[in-house]
Design a protein around this motif. Sequence first.
Motif, PDB file in Angstrom:
ATOM      1  N   THR A   1       0.698  -1.326   0.368  1.00 53.00           N
ATOM      2  CA  THR A   1       0.124  -0.528  -0.057  1.00 53.00           C
ATOM      3  C   THR A   1       0.617   1.060   0.228  1.00 53.00           C
ATOM      4  O   THR A   1       1.991   1.413   0.834  1.00 53.00           O
ATOM      5  CB  THR A   1      -0.934  -0.108   1.339  1.00 53.00           C
ATOM      6  OG1 THR A   1      -2.149  -1.093   1.418  1.00 53.00           O
ATOM      7  CG2 THR A   1      -1.444   1.639   1.668  1.00 53.00           C
ATOM      8  N   LEU A   2       0.794   1.711  -1.107  1.00 51.35           N
ATOM      9  CA  LEU A   2       1.300   2.930  -1.283  1.00 51.35           C
ATOM     10  C   LEU A   2       0.653   4.774  -0.786  1.00 51.35           C
ATOM     11  O   LEU A   2      -0.385   4.610  -0.716  1.00 51.35           O
ATOM     12  CB  LEU A   2       1.949   3.421  -2.420  1.00 51.35           C
ATOM     13  CG  LEU A   2       2.425   2.597  -3.287  1.00 51.35           C
ATOM     14  CD1 LEU A   2       2.806   3.424  -4.969  1.00 51.35           C
ATOM     15  CD2 LEU A   2       3.681   1.677  -2.863  1.00 51.35           C
ATOM     16  N   VAL A   3       1.339   5.360   0.021  1.00 50.90           N
ATOM     17  CA  VAL A   3       0.921   6.433   0.845  1.00 50.90           C
ATOM     18  C   VAL A   3       2.632   7.429   0.887  1.00 50.90           C
ATOM     19  O   VAL A   3       3.339   7.463   0.987  1.00 50.90           O
ATOM     20  CB  VAL A   3       1.177   6.346   2.938  1.00 50.90           C
ATOM     21  CG1 VAL A   3       0.437   7.550   2.582  1.00 50.90           C
ATOM     22  CG2 VAL A   3      -0.869   5.200   2.379  1.00 50.90           C
ATOM     23  N   TYR A   4       2.202   9.148  -0.161  1.00 44.25           N
ATOM     24  CA  TYR A   4       3.053   9.743   0.199  1.00 44.25           C
ATOM     25  C   TYR A   4       1.965  11.380  -0.396  1.00 44.25           C
ATOM     26  O   TYR A   4       0.953  11.184  -0.451  1.00 44.25           O
ATOM     27  CB  TYR A   4       4.061   9.732  -1.041  1.00 44.25           C
ATOM     28  CG  TYR A   4       3.362   9.709  -2.340  1.00 44.25           C
ATOM     29  CD1 TYR A   4       2.755   8.652  -3.103  1.00 44.25           C
ATOM     30  CD2 TYR A   4       3.685  10.518  -3.084  1.00 44.25           C
ATOM     31  CE1 TYR A   4       2.049   8.166  -4.230  1.00 44.25           C
ATOM     32  CE2 TYR A   4       3.571  10.746  -4.364  1.00 44.25           C
ATOM     33  CZ  TYR A   4       3.084   9.474  -5.409  1.00 44.25           C
ATOM     34  OH  TYR A   4       2.328   9.545  -6.607  1.00 44.25           O
ATOM     35  N   PHE A   5       2.939  11.986  -0.492  1.00 45.56           N
ATOM     36  CA  PHE A   5       2.103  14.005  -0.622  1.00 45.56           C
ATOM     37  C   PHE A   5       2.413  14.292  -1.709  1.00 45.56           C
ATOM     38  O   PHE A   5       3.774  14.149  -1.485  1.00 45.56           O
ATOM     39  CB  PHE A   5       1.809  14.336   0.713  1.00 45.56           C
ATOM     40  CG  PHE A   5       1.455  13.434   2.205  1.00 45.56           C
ATOM     41  CD1 PHE A   5       0.026  13.725   1.753  1.00 45.56           C
ATOM     42  CD2 PHE A   5       2.307  13.312   2.554  1.00 45.56           C
ATOM     43  CE1 PHE A   5      -0.926  13.325   3.070  1.00 45.56           C
ATOM     44  CE2 PHE A   5       1.322  12.232   3.862  1.00 45.56           C
ATOM     45  CZ  PHE A   5      -0.008  12.770   4.023  1.00 45.56           C
ATOM     46  N   THR A   6       1.858  15.039  -2.428  1.00 50.46           N
ATOM     47  CA  THR A   6       2.306  15.645  -3.371  1.00 50.46           C
ATOM     48  C   THR A   6       2.223  16.941  -2.930  1.00 50.46           C
ATOM     49  O   THR A   6       2.394  18.646  -3.598  1.00 50.46           O
ATOM     50  CB  THR A   6       1.709  15.502  -5.192  1.00 50.46           C
ATOM     51  OG1 THR A   6       0.412  15.892  -4.159  1.00 50.46           O
ATOM     52  CG2 THR A   6       1.448  14.605  -5.403  1.00 50.46           C
ATOM     53  N   GLY A   7       2.324  17.190  -2.258  1.00 55.38           N
ATOM     54  CA  GLY A   7       1.605  18.540  -1.252  1.00 55.38           C
ATOM     55  C   GLY A   7       0.887  19.027   0.124  1.00 55.38           C
ATOM     56  O   GLY A   7       0.837  17.728   0.669  1.00 55.38           O
ATOM     57  N   ASP A   8       1.080  20.136   0.738  1.00 50.47           N
ATOM     58  CA  ASP A   8       0.106  20.254   2.453  1.00 50.47           C
ATOM     59  C   ASP A   8      -1.290  19.618   1.967  1.00 50.47           C
ATOM     60  O   ASP A   8      -2.141  20.147   1.217  1.00 50.47           O
ATOM     61  CB  ASP A   8       0.389  21.218   2.515  1.00 50.47           C
ATOM     62  CG  ASP A   8       0.409  21.282   4.350  1.00 50.47           C
ATOM     63  OD1 ASP A   8      -0.343  21.063   4.713  1.00 50.47           O
ATOM     64  OD2 ASP A   8       1.000  22.355   4.730  1.00 50.47           O
ATOM     65  N   PRO A   9      -1.456  18.482   2.430  1.00 52.34           N
ATOM     66  CA  PRO A   9      -3.224  18.116   2.783  1.00 52.34           C
ATOM     67  C   PRO A   9      -4.038  19.131   3.364  1.00 52.34           C
ATOM     68  O   PRO A   9      -4.592  18.925   3.381  1.00 52.34           O
ATOM     69  CB  PRO A   9      -2.928  17.232   2.977  1.00 52.34           C
ATOM     70  CG  PRO A   9      -1.698  16.867   4.095  1.00 52.34           C
ATOM     71  CD  PRO A   9      -0.761  18.496   4.018  1.00 52.34           C
ATOM     72  N   ARG A  10      -2.995  20.273   4.410  1.00 54.64           N
ATOM     73  CA  ARG A  10      -3.865  21.128   4.963  1.00 54.64           C
ATOM     74  C   ARG A  10      -4.749  22.189   4.082  1.00 54.64           C
ATOM     75  O   ARG A  10      -5.878  22.519   4.190  1.00 54.64           O
ATOM     76  CB  ARG A  10      -3.257  21.661   5.845  1.00 54.64           C
ATOM     77  CG  ARG A  10      -3.591  22.649   7.146  1.00 54.64           C
ATOM     78  CD  ARG A  10      -4.531  21.895   8.220  1.00 54.64           C
ATOM     79  NE  ARG A  10      -4.797  20.916   8.534  1.00 54.64           N
ATOM     80  CZ  ARG A  10      -5.943  20.813   9.219  1.00 54.64           C
ATOM     81  NH1 ARG A  10      -6.596  21.212   9.594  1.00 54.64           N
ATOM     82  NH2 ARG A  10      -5.763  19.526   9.554  1.00 54.64           N
ATOM     83  N   ALA A  11      -3.532  22.596   3.496  1.00 57.54           N
ATOM     84  CA  ALA A  11      -4.353  23.229   2.231  1.00 57.54           C
ATOM     85  C   ALA A  11      -5.117  22.557   1.291  1.00 57.54           C
ATOM     86  O   ALA A  11      -6.158  23.053   0.546  1.00 57.54           O
ATOM     87  CB  ALA A  11      -3.352  23.583   1.429  1.00 57.54           C
ATOM     88  N   ASP A  12      -4.655  21.286   0.747  1.00 53.61           N
ATOM     89  CA  ASP A  12      -5.560  20.669  -0.479  1.00 53.61           C
ATOM     90  C   ASP A  12      -5.505  18.911   0.103  1.00 53.61           C
ATOM     91  O   ASP A  12      -4.504  18.822  -0.227  1.00 53.61           O
ATOM     92  CB  ASP A  12      -4.484  20.861  -1.859  1.00 53.61           C
ATOM     93  CG  ASP A  12      -4.914  20.258  -2.430  1.00 53.61           C
ATOM     94  OD1 ASP A  12      -6.006  19.226  -2.729  1.00 53.61           O
ATOM     95  OD2 ASP A  12      -4.404  20.191  -4.041  1.00 53.61           O
ATOM     96  N   ARG A  13      -6.372  18.654   0.513  1.00 52.59           N
ATOM     97  CA  ARG A  13      -5.982  17.048   1.138  1.00 52.59           C
ATOM     98  C   ARG A  13      -6.536  15.558  -0.568  1.00 52.59           C
ATOM     99  O   ARG A  13      -6.488  15.155   0.205  1.00 52.59           O
ATOM    100  CB  ARG A  13      -7.948  16.878   0.851  1.00 52.59           C
ATOM    101  CG  ARG A  13      -8.766  17.392   1.997  1.00 52.59           C
ATOM    102  CD  ARG A  13      -7.866  17.096   3.782  1.00 52.59           C
ATOM    103  NE  ARG A  13      -8.279  16.398   3.974  1.00 52.59           N
ATOM    104  CZ  ARG A  13      -7.421  16.202   5.280  1.00 52.59           C
ATOM    105  NH1 ARG A  13      -6.763  16.951   6.104  1.00 52.59           N
ATOM    106  NH2 ARG A  13      -8.446  15.582   6.138  1.00 52.59           N
ATOM    107  N   GLY A  14      -6.937  16.816  -1.827  1.00 55.29           N
ATOM    108  CA  GLY A  14      -6.339  16.162  -3.194  1.00 55.29           C
ATOM    109  C   GLY A  14      -3.843  15.618  -2.851  1.00 55.29           C
ATOM    110  O   GLY A  14      -4.206  14.656  -3.943  1.00 55.29           O
ATOM    111  N   ALA A  15      -3.856  16.711  -1.592  1.00 53.97           N
ATOM    112  CA  ALA A  15      -2.468  16.111  -2.002  1.00 53.97           C
ATOM    113  C   ALA A  15      -2.204  14.678  -1.828  1.00 53.97           C
ATOM    114  O   ALA A  15      -0.891  14.775  -1.729  1.00 53.97           O
ATOM    115  CB  ALA A  15      -1.423  17.672  -0.976  1.00 53.97           C
ATOM    116  N   LEU A  16      -2.815  13.726  -0.619  1.00 55.52           N
ATOM    117  CA  LEU A  16      -2.585  12.776  -0.169  1.00 55.52           C
ATOM    118  C   LEU A  16      -2.688  12.051  -1.718  1.00 55.52           C
ATOM    119  O   LEU A  16      -3.759  11.967  -2.147  1.00 55.52           O
ATOM    120  CB  LEU A  16      -3.857  12.206   0.232  1.00 55.52           C
ATOM    121  CG  LEU A  16      -3.363  10.984   0.809  1.00 55.52           C
ATOM    122  CD1 LEU A  16      -2.523  10.244   1.561  1.00 55.52           C
ATOM    123  CD2 LEU A  16      -5.269  10.297   1.976  1.00 55.52           C
TER     124      LEU A  16
END
Length: 420
Positions: A7-22
């Motif tokens: 299961t892969l989990v990482y972020f492309t940005g700050d999830p506090r600003a954009d939940r889609g960053a997860l």
Amino acid sequence: MKAFRGTLVYFTGDPRADRGALRHIEDGMLVLDEGRIVSAAPYLERPGVDIVDYRGKLLVPGFVDAHVHSAQTDVIASPSDNLLDWLERHTFPAEARFADAAYARQASAYFIDELLRNGTTTAAVFPSVHPESVDAFFEAAAQRGLRMAAGKVMMDRHCPQAVRDEAESSYRDAQALIRRWHGRARLAYAVTPRFAPTSSERQLELAGRLLEEHAGLLLQTHLSENEEEVRWVRQLFPWARNYLDVYARYGMIRPGALFAHCLHLDGGEWDTLAAGGAAAVHCPSSNLFLGSGLFDLAAARRAGAAVSLGSDVGGGTSFSMLRTMHDAHKVARMRRLPFDALDGFYLATLGGARALGMQERIGSFEPGREADFIVLRPDATPLLARRMAQVEGIEARLFLLMTLGDERAIEATYILGQLV
Ligand code: GUN
Ligand code: ZN
């Protein structure tokens, strides 16, 4: 080519600003080539590619500890009344031992292995005032192929002779260390004045000069951790408008600057820090252990300041970034602020990478990134296994890991695709 299924989990940005960053791929596959990420995508059979099977486990970018002391492993869990008492009684004597190169080598190797055991693959590190302590740390990091930042602690006053340098010698020593280590392999040099009270104005000026003379250096120090310390800085630097103004005067509010603690800043200081592109390092474990105060994540967010997480060992009581996230959550709750698992995992991965200016190299699974990653075991303890069986969804699972997990949850640590 090499591939890892899980299961892969990482972020492309700050999830506090954009939940889609997860980014969450439940049955995913991480494909690597020559130690770099080729792709992070849903699992697909790839004939001819060796697949390591981590089904049931989480693959996450290696943790970034944005503030930790390699010369303080043996200070962990030393009780004291407050920061300044703790420094005098426990910390300066422990750091004095790093004048001995053999001791520094042995302690640095232990320190780095402890980071790796806890899933921390990159850190911004304070060795001691002794150049030998920096050589020992960088040698151990280079040997293991790690991306690390560190620098000689600069302190020329208000400390015992055994851990004191002089302004000019600290500048010369740092120059030599920069030439020896900065940009070599995966290492970066961080100019490291300990904190304003232990540096003369001349030493701070020379620290600022180092930053001007060499491209791409980091800067790390402590800022506004303890109320007594803040009053002391006011006395020592009467010309400064506030604590941060001391560092500003010497050109230190800049991208790649890491200010640990930031507990007693006013709104103007937060704005200055954010406008300069510097980062605050939130060190909740240390702040609770030393009774220093409660980090104001809302003020940091209001100002738009970059935030990262630090264990601050030995003020902090654990090398584990999972436990550090957990403490950050508790501190946020004491301030009635939200702090969820996405906040925690973002700050300990991409958030830390951004604070160190390394977001193009580490901190996520985007193609081309260096493949430093860890494998998390959701059922690491009987309690984790029991609670995991009761929840659904990735956020709930990450929350359990951050709240109940520690180094037992780290199944494996990979550096550039190689198992440690
Ligand atoms: N302020 C100055 N030095 C230190 C240190 O070593 N640890 C912490 N937590 N705060 C400091
Ligand atoms: Zn510290």
